[in-house]
Design an enzyme around this catalytic site. Structure first.
Site, PDB file in Angstrom:
ATOM      1  N   SER A  75       0.840  -1.190   0.000  1.00 23.57           N
ATOM      2  CA  SER A  75       0.000   0.000   0.000  1.00 23.57           C
ATOM      3  C   SER A  75       0.878   1.242   0.000  1.00 23.57           C
ATOM      4  O   SER A  75       2.100   1.154   0.013  1.00 23.57           O
ATOM      5  CB  SER A  75      -0.912  -0.002   1.228  1.00 23.57           C
ATOM      6  N   LYS A  76       0.208   2.377  -0.005  1.00 25.87           N
ATOM      7  CA  LYS A  76       0.913   3.661  -0.078  1.00 25.87           C
ATOM      8  C   LYS A  76       1.962   3.832   0.999  1.00 25.87           C
ATOM      9  O   LYS A  76       3.023   4.376   0.763  1.00 25.87           O
ATOM     10  CB  LYS A  76      -0.087   4.808   0.042  1.00 25.87           C
ATOM     11  N   ARG A  77       1.629   3.342   2.183  1.00 19.07           N
ATOM     12  CA  ARG A  77       2.577   3.588   3.274  1.00 19.07           C
ATOM     13  C   ARG A  77       3.891   2.835   3.080  1.00 19.07           C
ATOM     14  O   ARG A  77       4.882   3.101   3.744  1.00 19.07           O
ATOM     15  CB  ARG A  77       1.922   3.314   4.629  1.00 19.07           C
ATOM     16  N   HIS A  78       3.897   1.870   2.163  1.00 15.13           N
ATOM     17  CA  HIS A  78       5.154   1.171   1.846  1.00 15.13           C
ATOM     18  C   HIS A  78       5.950   1.911   0.779  1.00 15.13           C
ATOM     19  O   HIS A  78       6.997   1.438   0.344  1.00 15.13           O
ATOM     20  CB  HIS A  78       4.861  -0.233   1.310  1.00 15.13           C
ATOM     21  N   GLY A  79       5.428   3.037   0.321  1.00 14.12           N
ATOM     22  CA  GLY A  79       6.121   3.746  -0.753  1.00 14.12           C
ATOM     23  C   GLY A  79       5.613   3.307  -2.116  1.00 14.12           C
ATOM     24  O   GLY A  79       6.210   3.607  -3.138  1.00 14.12           O
TER      25      GLY A  79
END
Ligand code: GLU
Length: 465
Positions: free
Chosen positions: A235-239
């Site tokens: 997801s986004k929080r993983h970059g």
């Protein structure tokens, strides 16, 4: 042998994220590696969630990545009449039937099946009632199993008793997703379907539709999803950003395709592949069957490798674009592509991205009067002691006829020997004087790229500081 046709069939409900881009890349590679065609279909039947903006973003992203498609783009929403025509054929051939069971009645059937330890499903009550309206369901076989050899996962088989008489047309007359996908893939001549493994359960159901129509069933391959470093869905929080987000961050498209290909595909332990090499080496056998883990550090490394290899003139063009985005076209014109082309080779060994390179190029593109000096560096290196040294070396440089690296090196060697000082004692103050910072590419190459006038003007300003 029939021609290989693969396709990418995104739903335009958001930007093209890297998972989708990877699916597109694998499909593209499959077609190109087999001399086939790669088609693009926009699955925009969900009118509420589909947007033109998302469609444009998908098309732009694919263009940027270099994943050119053959033929016209197919828009699924424009094909409802054809989908309904096929449903009518299935009704006429007895492979489909109308059903008027209420939602409550179907729910009750599902619950009953569950209680009896079976898969929850519609029980086929309306099969022989000869109804002429209602939703349309496929008359699925009740015995045997439906299997296929997945290009990635190997043999997959589902007992037919486990599959519902799935709905092909809803009560509002709209065709369902599985029906539309099958009709479109058939009509587009698709021979190979590569997609994310979130679709693996649809495949046996779709095969039933192919069989009911008497159509050739394509090959299917389902690629496992990409996970974050914490082994959770990426997801986004993983970059994990959209493809164009990486473009904005200054990634090169060939680095993105290389990294994405390696997330799920391998050829020995080779890490770096040009597009041509991938086309040559790609086979679905190289697709792994376990989820890959997204690693931003490795992605950055891959990009750095391509930054080093890139043609400086191309980088210069891209740097001009990036500068124009930042300060506007007019302001950006003050720095020429030729200037950037001179600077780029100096920065290539270190720059991780175009944004990083532009950042490092700033000391080169500012003029002496507006050069930004790092305060700590000034305090440390531009002192009362270094001032006379800087003044003197600048005078000597002014006398150089040829402002080349070799000439500068000779001049500096002579200077430090004469003064009995170490090179460091003059090099750091000079570096700060001409770049404003304590880190830069090689001192002499930097001076040469700046040119004599700029170099001297900067030293002059530093002396005043
Ligand atoms: N539109 C589907 C999706 O975006 C893909 C369907 C397919 O590839 O068959 O997930």
């Amino acid at each position: 042998m029939t021609k290989v046709v693969s396709r990418f069939a995104p739903s335009p409900t958001g930007f093209l994220h890297i998972g989708g881009a990877r699916t597109a890349l694998f499909s593209w590679l499959l077609a190109r590696s087999m001399g086939g065609e790669f088609r693009l279909r926009i699955e925009d039947t969900d009118r509420e969630r589909s947007t033109q903006e998302a469609t444009d973003a998908i098309i732009d992203s694919m263009r940027w990545l270099g994943l050119a498609h053959d033929g016209e783009i197919v828009f699924q929403s424009e094909r409802a009449a054809r989908h309904n025509e096929v449903i009518d054929q299935l009704l006429a051939s007895g492979h489909a039937y109308y059903c008027d069971c209420s939602k409550e009645a179907v729910d009750a059937m599902r619950e009953k099946a569950m209680k009896e330890g079976r898969k929850p499903k519609y029980d086929g009550t309306c099969r022989d009632r000869g109804l002429t309206s209602g939703v349309v369901r496929l008359k699925a076989p009740q015995e045997g199993a439906t299997g296929y050899k997945d290009l990635v996962k190997g043999f997959i088989s589902v007992e037919n008793t486990e599959m519902d008489d799935m709905i092909l047309r809803r009560s509002d007359g709209t065709p369902t997703y599985n029906l539309a996908v099958v009709v479109d893939d058939h009509d587009m001549g698709v021979t190979h379907v590569l997609r994310g493994d979130d679709h693996v359960n649809n495949t046996p159901r779709q095969i039933l539709i192919y069989r009911a129509m008497g159509w050739d069933v394509p090959e299917f391959g389902h690629v496992p999803m990409i996970l974050g470093p914490d082994k959770k869905k990426l997801s986004k929080r993983h970059g994990a950003l959209s493809v164009m987000e990486y473009e904005k961050m200054g990634y090169l498209p060939e680095a993105v395709t290389n990294y994405l290909a390696r997330l799920g595909w391998s050829h020995g332990d080779q890490e770096l592949f040009t597009m041509d090499e991938m086309v040559e080496l790609f086979t679905p056998d190289g697709l792994g069957n376990s989820p890959s883990v997204f690693d931003l550090t490795k992605f950055e490394w891959v990009n750095g490798q391509y930054m080093q290899k890139a043609d400086p003139d191309r980088l210069a063009g891209l740097l001009c674009d990036f500068l124009a985005r930042e300060v506007g076209e007019d302001q950006a014109k003050a720095v020429s592509r030729a200037q950037f082309a001179k600077i780029a080779p100096l920065l290539q060994p270190r720059a991780k991205s175009l944004v990083d390179m532009l950042e490092q190029a700033r000391p080169f593109i500012q003029d002496a009067a507006s050069l930004a000096y790092d305060e700590a560096a000034v305090k440390k290196f531009l002192t009362g002691e270094t001032k006379p040294l800087l003044t003197e070396i600048a005078d000597r440089m002014a006398g150089l006829d040829e402002f080349t690296e070799a000439a500068l090196e000779d001049l500096h060697r002579g200077f430090i020997e004469e003064k009995g000082i170490k090179f460091k004692a003059i090099a750091q103050p000079l570096r700060v004087a001409i770049t404003g910072k304590t880190q830069s590419p090689g001192l002499f190459e930097t001076m040469v790229v700046l040119g004599k006038d700029q170099t001297l003007a900067r030293i002059g300003r530093a002396v005043e500081l």
